[in-house]
Write a protein that holds these residues in place. Structure first.
Motif, PDB file in Angstrom:
ATOM      1  N   GLY A   1      14.828 -10.101 -11.661  1.00 26.52           N
ATOM      2  CA  GLY A   1      13.709 -10.260 -10.748  1.00 26.52           C
ATOM      3  C   GLY A   1      13.582  -9.185  -9.697  1.00 26.52           C
ATOM      4  O   GLY A   1      13.465  -9.489  -8.520  1.00 26.52           O
ATOM      5  N   PHE A   2      13.619  -7.888 -10.069  1.00 29.63           N
ATOM      6  CA  PHE A   2      13.516  -6.797  -9.112  1.00 29.63           C
ATOM      7  C   PHE A   2      12.376  -5.865  -9.510  1.00 29.63           C
ATOM      8  O   PHE A   2      12.600  -4.763 -10.012  1.00 29.63           O
ATOM      9  N   PRO A   3      11.128  -6.256  -9.324  1.00 32.50           N
ATOM     10  CA  PRO A   3      10.003  -5.402  -9.732  1.00 32.50           C
ATOM     11  C   PRO A   3       9.784  -4.242  -8.768  1.00 32.50           C
ATOM     12  O   PRO A   3      10.292  -4.226  -7.639  1.00 32.50           O
ATOM     13  N   THR A   4       9.000  -3.270  -9.234  1.00 32.07           N
ATOM     14  CA  THR A   4       8.617  -2.106  -8.449  1.00 32.07           C
ATOM     15  C   THR A   4       7.165  -2.265  -7.999  1.00 32.07           C
ATOM     16  O   THR A   4       6.315  -2.691  -8.774  1.00 32.07           O
ATOM     17  N   PHE A   5       6.869  -1.898  -6.744  1.00 28.94           N
ATOM     18  CA  PHE A   5       5.522  -2.000  -6.206  1.00 28.94           C
ATOM     19  C   PHE A   5       5.047  -0.613  -5.786  1.00 28.94           C
ATOM     20  O   PHE A   5       5.693   0.049  -4.969  1.00 28.94           O
ATOM     21  N   ALA A   6       3.926  -0.181  -6.346  1.00 31.25           N
ATOM     22  CA  ALA A   6       3.357   1.126  -6.016  1.00 31.25           C
ATOM     23  C   ALA A   6       1.837   1.032  -6.012  1.00 31.25           C
ATOM     24  O   ALA A   6       1.249   0.152  -6.640  1.00 31.25           O
ATOM     25  N   TYR A   7       1.195   1.958  -5.299  1.00 25.62           N
ATOM     26  CA  TYR A   7      -0.264   2.027  -5.134  1.00 25.62           C
ATOM     27  C   TYR A   7      -0.734   0.891  -4.211  1.00 25.62           C
ATOM     28  O   TYR A   7       0.033   0.453  -3.361  1.00 25.62           O
ATOM     29  N   HIS A   8      -1.952   0.385  -4.369  1.00 28.71           N
ATOM     30  CA  HIS A   8      -2.495  -0.642  -3.471  1.00 28.71           C
ATOM     31  C   HIS A   8      -2.668  -1.933  -4.262  1.00 28.71           C
ATOM     32  O   HIS A   8      -3.358  -1.946  -5.294  1.00 28.71           O
ATOM     33  N   GLY A   9      -2.082  -3.012  -3.771  1.00 27.99           N
ATOM     34  CA  GLY A   9      -2.234  -4.240  -4.517  1.00 27.99           C
ATOM     35  C   GLY A   9      -1.556  -5.421  -3.866  1.00 27.99           C
ATOM     36  O   GLY A   9      -1.070  -5.358  -2.735  1.00 27.99           O
ATOM     37  N   MET A  10      -1.528  -6.520  -4.610  1.00 27.84           N
ATOM     38  CA  MET A  10      -0.898  -7.756  -4.155  1.00 27.84           C
ATOM     39  C   MET A  10      -0.127  -8.375  -5.321  1.00 27.84           C
ATOM     40  O   MET A  10      -0.451  -8.163  -6.492  1.00 27.84           O
ATOM     41  N   ARG A  11       0.897  -9.119  -4.989  1.00 26.81           N
ATOM     42  CA  ARG A  11       1.733  -9.770  -5.986  1.00 26.81           C
ATOM     43  C   ARG A  11       2.010 -11.195  -5.544  1.00 26.81           C
ATOM     44  O   ARG A  11       2.265 -11.458  -4.355  1.00 26.81           O
TER      45      ARG A  11
ATOM     46  N   PHE B   1       0.862  -1.182   0.000  1.00 30.86           N
ATOM     47  CA  PHE B   1       0.000   0.000   0.000  1.00 30.86           C
ATOM     48  C   PHE B   1       0.899   1.232   0.000  1.00 30.86           C
ATOM     49  O   PHE B   1       1.636   1.464   0.964  1.00 30.86           O
ATOM     50  N   THR B   2       0.889   1.998  -1.073  1.00 30.39           N
ATOM     51  CA  THR B   2       1.657   3.231  -1.138  1.00 30.39           C
ATOM     52  C   THR B   2       0.739   4.376  -1.551  1.00 30.39           C
ATOM     53  O   THR B   2      -0.238   4.176  -2.283  1.00 30.39           O
ATOM     54  N   ASP B   3       1.071   5.587  -1.083  1.00 26.24           N
ATOM     55  CA  ASP B   3       0.247   6.748  -1.426  1.00 26.24           C
ATOM     56  C   ASP B   3       0.367   7.106  -2.903  1.00 26.24           C
ATOM     57  O   ASP B   3      -0.603   7.549  -3.519  1.00 26.24           O
ATOM     58  N   ASP B   4       1.552   6.929  -3.469  1.00 27.32           N
ATOM     59  CA  ASP B   4       1.765   7.218  -4.888  1.00 27.32           C
ATOM     60  C   ASP B   4       3.067   6.553  -5.318  1.00 27.32           C
ATOM     61  O   ASP B   4       3.667   5.768  -4.566  1.00 27.32           O
ATOM     62  N   TYR B   5       3.532   6.891  -6.521  1.00 27.42           N
ATOM     63  CA  TYR B   5       4.736   6.252  -7.053  1.00 27.42           C
ATOM     64  C   TYR B   5       5.992   6.710  -6.319  1.00 27.42           C
ATOM     65  O   TYR B   5       6.994   5.992  -6.291  1.00 27.42           O
ATOM     66  N   ALA B   6       5.968   7.893  -5.723  1.00 24.34           N
ATOM     67  CA  ALA B   6       7.152   8.412  -5.029  1.00 24.34           C
ATOM     68  C   ALA B   6       7.568   7.514  -3.867  1.00 24.34           C
ATOM     69  O   ALA B   6       8.751   7.433  -3.538  1.00 24.34           O
ATOM     70  N   SER B   7       6.611   6.854  -3.220  1.00 24.56           N
ATOM     71  CA  SER B   7       6.907   5.969  -2.084  1.00 24.56           C
ATOM     72  C   SER B   7       6.917   4.505  -2.511  1.00 24.56           C
ATOM     73  O   SER B   7       6.589   3.615  -1.729  1.00 24.56           O
ATOM     74  N   ARG B   8       7.297   4.236  -3.748  1.00 23.06           N
ATOM     75  CA  ARG B   8       7.335   2.874  -4.275  1.00 23.06           C
ATOM     76  C   ARG B   8       8.319   2.012  -3.490  1.00 23.06           C
ATOM     77  O   ARG B   8       9.261   2.514  -2.868  1.00 23.06           O
ATOM     78  N   LEU B   9       8.130   0.717  -3.589  1.00 23.66           N
ATOM     79  CA  LEU B   9       8.950  -0.245  -2.868  1.00 23.66           C
ATOM     80  C   LEU B   9       9.513  -1.275  -3.850  1.00 23.66           C
ATOM     81  O   LEU B   9       9.023  -1.418  -4.971  1.00 23.66           O
ATOM     82  N   TYR B  10      10.518  -2.017  -3.380  1.00 26.33           N
ATOM     83  CA  TYR B  10      11.182  -3.007  -4.221  1.00 26.33           C
ATOM     84  C   TYR B  10      11.317  -4.311  -3.451  1.00 26.33           C
ATOM     85  O   TYR B  10      11.410  -4.320  -2.225  1.00 26.33           O
ATOM     86  N   ALA B  11      11.344  -5.416  -4.185  1.00 25.07           N
ATOM     87  CA  ALA B  11      11.582  -6.719  -3.567  1.00 25.07           C
ATOM     88  C   ALA B  11      12.139  -7.663  -4.616  1.00 25.07           C
ATOM     89  O   ALA B  11      11.958  -7.451  -5.821  1.00 25.07           O
ATOM     90  N   TYR B  12      12.799  -8.703  -4.153  1.00 22.71           N
ATOM     91  CA  TYR B  12      13.320  -9.708  -5.071  1.00 22.71           C
ATOM     92  C   TYR B  12      12.300 -10.824  -5.249  1.00 22.71           C
ATOM     93  O   TYR B  12      11.734 -11.327  -4.282  1.00 22.71           O
ATOM     94  N   GLU B  13      12.081 -11.216  -6.494  1.00 23.99           N
ATOM     95  CA  GLU B  13      11.199 -12.338  -6.812  1.00 23.99           C
ATOM     96  C   GLU B  13      12.024 -13.489  -7.379  1.00 23.99           C
ATOM     97  O   GLU B  13      12.952 -13.261  -8.154  1.00 23.99           O
ATOM     98  N   PRO B  14      11.706 -14.736  -7.013  1.00 21.06           N
ATOM     99  CA  PRO B  14      12.412 -15.869  -7.629  1.00 21.06           C
ATOM    100  C   PRO B  14      12.142 -15.922  -9.126  1.00 21.06           C
ATOM    101  O   PRO B  14      11.042 -15.598  -9.582  1.00 21.06           O
ATOM    102  N   GLN B  15      13.161 -16.311  -9.876  1.00 17.84           N
ATOM    103  CA  GLN B  15      13.079 -16.287 -11.325  1.00 17.84           C
ATOM    104  C   GLN B  15      13.617 -17.587 -11.908  1.00 17.84           C
ATOM    105  O   GLN B  15      14.309 -18.355 -11.243  1.00 17.84           O
ATOM    106  N   LEU B  16      13.303 -17.798 -13.165  1.00 19.82           N
ATOM    107  CA  LEU B  16      13.969 -18.838 -13.925  1.00 19.82           C
ATOM    108  C   LEU B  16      15.412 -18.405 -14.185  1.00 19.82           C
ATOM    109  O   LEU B  16      15.778 -17.252 -13.965  1.00 19.82           O
ATOM    110  N   ARG B  17      16.220 -19.296 -14.669  1.00 21.74           N
ATOM    111  CA  ARG B  17      17.638 -18.993 -14.878  1.00 21.74           C
ATOM    112  C   ARG B  17      17.814 -17.832 -15.845  1.00 21.74           C
ATOM    113  O   ARG B  17      17.125 -17.736 -16.855  1.00 21.74           O
ATOM    114  N   TYR B  18      18.769 -16.971 -15.527  1.00 22.16           N
ATOM    115  CA  TYR B  18      19.200 -15.864 -16.371  1.00 22.16           C
ATOM    116  C   TYR B  18      18.107 -14.836 -16.618  1.00 22.16           C
ATOM    117  O   TYR B  18      18.098 -14.159 -17.647  1.00 22.16           O
ATOM    118  N   ALA B  19      17.179 -14.706 -15.708  1.00 17.96           N
ATOM    119  CA  ALA B  19      16.122 -13.692 -15.834  1.00 17.96           C
ATOM    120  C   ALA B  19      16.193 -12.768 -14.625  1.00 17.96           C
ATOM    121  O   ALA B  19      16.452 -13.202 -13.506  1.00 17.96           O
TER     122      ALA B  19
END
Length: 702
Positions: free
Chosen positions: A639-649, A619-637
């Motif tokens: 995995g650092f997406p950006t998370f902003a606004y309200h949602g789930m991943r 849950f973020t107020d806008d893009y300025a307070s975006r967050l980052y996390a590592y996601e598991p990936q297949l080989r050689y891909a």
């Protein structure tokens, strides 16, 4: 060969298959007849995903941007082909970014005294290696046979390690660029439609014989790019080939042909450092190495294309020469280049108009002289563009590259004392505008290491291929001082911290006139046992920027970021739970707050099957307070997406090893927003709050 393909609807349509199949037979058939499994006993103290999150993500997140795919992909290829700890030399071990010169020397001294490492457990007897260093090192080395045998050309060409890997990314959504448009709409708005299919694909072929011979081919097709267009490339939108050879003579030489990366000194003139963040500098210290690597990633911008050679001169000297000819993407105004296009996408008519419009010819060299505890070097480069480069003049870009030529020269040094290391570089461009960077590392004890870096880069300095440790987006217009270190004050506790104060003497994109800022980073890690690890990370960065609507007034704009994480591992199962908070602050506006809870779990079930998953609520107020996390990936891909606004991943990765030579992987990802009806904008817009996709991968190793 598993091919790059075009997807229409949900069907794969292969084109020009005879060429693909012929290439596969040419490359792979020798492997099926002669290849051998190189057979090595590996002792891995952690998983690849844990390493990426602990080390790669930690250094990437410091700049709030993690879009450079080169470093993780290069490290993963190194992970697939680890060094033999009993035969690797100093230069090879120094390529591992988390090891400094003193640690490598300690490794080699222990090996000299005891002749061999019987197991990686002996790393505990090297005091300069921390607990994390030993865990990370286990992914990239193994204790193997010390027997060195000479090999003929036939053995080098046929009895190495072969790898063929292909991946398809299939979306279950439709972006606006894949819509149905009338001929009249396309004639009026030609850039509304993508020219290719919805599926992205990549094909990699790799061969390596020890560390003396390697070659590879990479083909990549992004979603929306046309496949094998008339008058375009032979197969895919992006094609990359490399060949590396190193002799085993007493006066060895190395040769790189195709696509490669170069890094000299501190990177002030030529720096494809791939990964040289402030946390790495504070924790490891300076290396001051000059190296060339094959370009093995899918980055379509940061590489040279041509040839490079390195020759050993006696016992102390080394000469490096390189040349490159590349066709680059550029936006044109008549016959003038107004800017370079660096994202690598060629999905619309407008993208194709910018594709490969500028030729760049580059040549350079570097000579190094080194003794036991010191080295000095000097080099230079010249580049010429086929068109005049002249971006529209603004206050912030007044001293950007202009004209058809770029050139420069540099000198670098490194000296290692008993408890200190000093490294630096000075450079000047063709207009004699200076740049300099110097780093001092003090080993007070095994419990405290301090690092200091000072840098100055003239606002008029022009080096289009430079990349070094600094705050500005390009190597230009900055003065800075960094102080940091790594500390082991409490038992089983490690603290990594730095403070960086910087100033921009000339106008920047967001600040008129001189401006400055500060960057503070502190991470504390507590490891009470092999099963449990706790970490707390705080990162604060602020810069002076223009007040919106008032260009003559500036304010401090920055962010506070806090991450708390717990990691637990038992047997082949591991679990990580994280809580992230981000607060974006400005003097003339209310704070923007972002919060996220996330978790990642992984497990191995027998020798053939592994699975990992990631879930997050944010849950973020806008893009300025975006967050980052590592996601598991297949080989050689990546995995650092950006998370902003309200949602789930949510995402899940499964890998199944059918045999010792063949494995398959699948990844499913789902992103859903609670407070949005669409995702993205323009041609990337998805008219739904949900985005989900699947990736399929096949890998063959002999």
């Amino acid at each position: 060969m598993f091919g790059i393909f075009l997807m229409k609807g949900t069907s794969f349509v292969f084109r020009r298959c005879p060429a693909l199949i012929g290439l596969l037979l040419l490359l792979v058939c020798p492997a099926t007849l002669s290849a051998q499994n190189m057979g090595m006993e590996r002792e891995e103290y952690m998983s690849w995903d844990d390493f990426v999150e602990e080390y790669v993500y930690r250094v990437s997140e410091e700049d709030n941007e993690v879009e450079n795919p080169q470093f993780p992909q290069w490290l993963e290829e190194r992970y697939a082909e680890p060094f033999n700890l009993n035969t690797a030399d100093r230069e090879e071990l120094l390529t591992l970014p988390f090891l400094n010169g003193e640690q490598v020397d300690s490794l080699l001294a222990y090996r000299h005294r005891h002749r061999t490492f019987q197991t990686l457990g002996e790393l505990m007897f090297i005091p300069s290696l921390t607990y994390d260093d030993r865990r990370w090192l286990s992914l990239f080395v193994y204790a193997g046979d010390t027997l060195r045998t000479s090999a003929g050309l036939k053995e080098q060409l046929l009895k190495g390690r072969y790898e063929v890997e292909t991946r398809w990314d299939v979306p279950f959504y439709r972006r606006a660029g894949f819509g149905i448009f009338s001929a009249a709409d396309l004639q009026k708005y030609p850039n509304r439609a993508y020219l290719g299919g919805r599926v992205a694909g990549v094909l990699r072929y790799r061969y390596r014989w020890k560390d003396h011979l390697a070659y590879g081919l990479t083909l990549q097709q992004d979603a929306g790019e046309p496949f094998a267009p008339q008058g375009g490339d032979f197969l895919a939108d992006y094609q990359s080939f490399y060949l590396f050879y190193r002799s085993s003579s007493r006066q060895p030489f190395s040769l790189w042909i195709g696509d490669y990366n170069v890094h000299i000194g501190q990177g002030l003139l030529l720096g494809h450092g791939l990964f040289a963040g402030k946390t790495q500098l504070a924790g490891v210290g300076p290396k001051g190495r000059t190296w060339v690597r094959p370009h093995t990633s899918t980055d379509e911008n940061r590489f040279f294309r041509g040839a490079a050679g390195r020759l050993t001169l006696g016992r102390t000297g080394e000469l490096l020469l390189f040349a490159s000819y590349r066709r680059m993407d550029g936006r044109l105004d008549g016959d003038t280049v107004t800017s370079f296009k660096t994202d690598g996408y060629h999905r619309t008519v407008g993208d194709w108009e910018k594709r490969r419009t500028v030729d760049c010819l580059l040549a350079g060299g570097h000579v190094t002289v080194r003794k036991d505890n010191w080295q000095v070097g000097a080099g230079g480069m010249m580049a010429r563009y086929s068109r005049i480069v002249w971006p529209p003049v603004r206050d912030y870009n007044r001293y950007y590259l202009r004209g058809r030529n770029a050139a420069g020269f540099q000198a670098d040094y490194l000296y290692r004392g008993r408890r200190w290391t000093l490294a630096g570089e000075g450079a000047a461009d063709r207009g004699l505008h200076p740049a300099t960077s110097h780093t001092l590392k003090l080993d007070l004890s095994y419990r405290a290491v301090l690092t200091f870096q000072g840098r100055y880069v003239s606002p008029r300095y022009v080096a289009p291929f430079a990349e070094t440790v600094m705050e500005a987006g390009r190597v230009q217009n900055e003065t800075g001082l960094l102080a940091g270190g790594k500390f082991f004050i409490l038992p089983k506790t490690e603290t990594l911290a730095y403070v960086d104060v910087f100033r921009f003497p000339h106008t920047t994109y967001r600040a008129k006139g001189p401006s400055g800022g500060m960057d503070i980073y502190v991470q504390n890690t507590y490891t009470p046992s092999r099963r449990l690890g706790l970490s707390l990370r705080y990162h604060y960065k602020t810069k002076e920027q223009n007040v919106p609507g008032f260009e003559d007034m500036k304010e401090h704009s920055g962010s506070h970021r806090l991450r708390m994480q717990a990691a637990y591992a038992v047997g082949n199962l591991s679990l990580r739970l994280s809580a992230d908070v981000a607060v974006a602050v400005r003097q003339t506006a209310s704070p923007s707050v972002g919060k996220m809870l996330s978790g990642r779990a992984s497990g191995k079930f027998g020798r053939r099957f592994s699975v990992s998953g990631f879930a997050a609520v944010f849950f973020t107020d806008d893009y300025a307070s975006r967050l980052y996390a590592y996601e598991p990936q297949l080989r050689y891909a990546g995995g650092f997406p950006t998370f902003a606004y309200h949602g789930m991943r949510y995402c899940c990765v499964g890998q199944w090893k059918f045999s010792s030579a063949f494995e398959a992987g699948m990844r499913y990802g789902l992103l859903h927003y609670f407070n949005r009806d669409s995702i993205g904008s323009g041609t990337q817009r998805i008219n739904s709050p949900t985005q989900n996709d699947i990736s399929l991968q096949l890998r063959w190793v002999l």
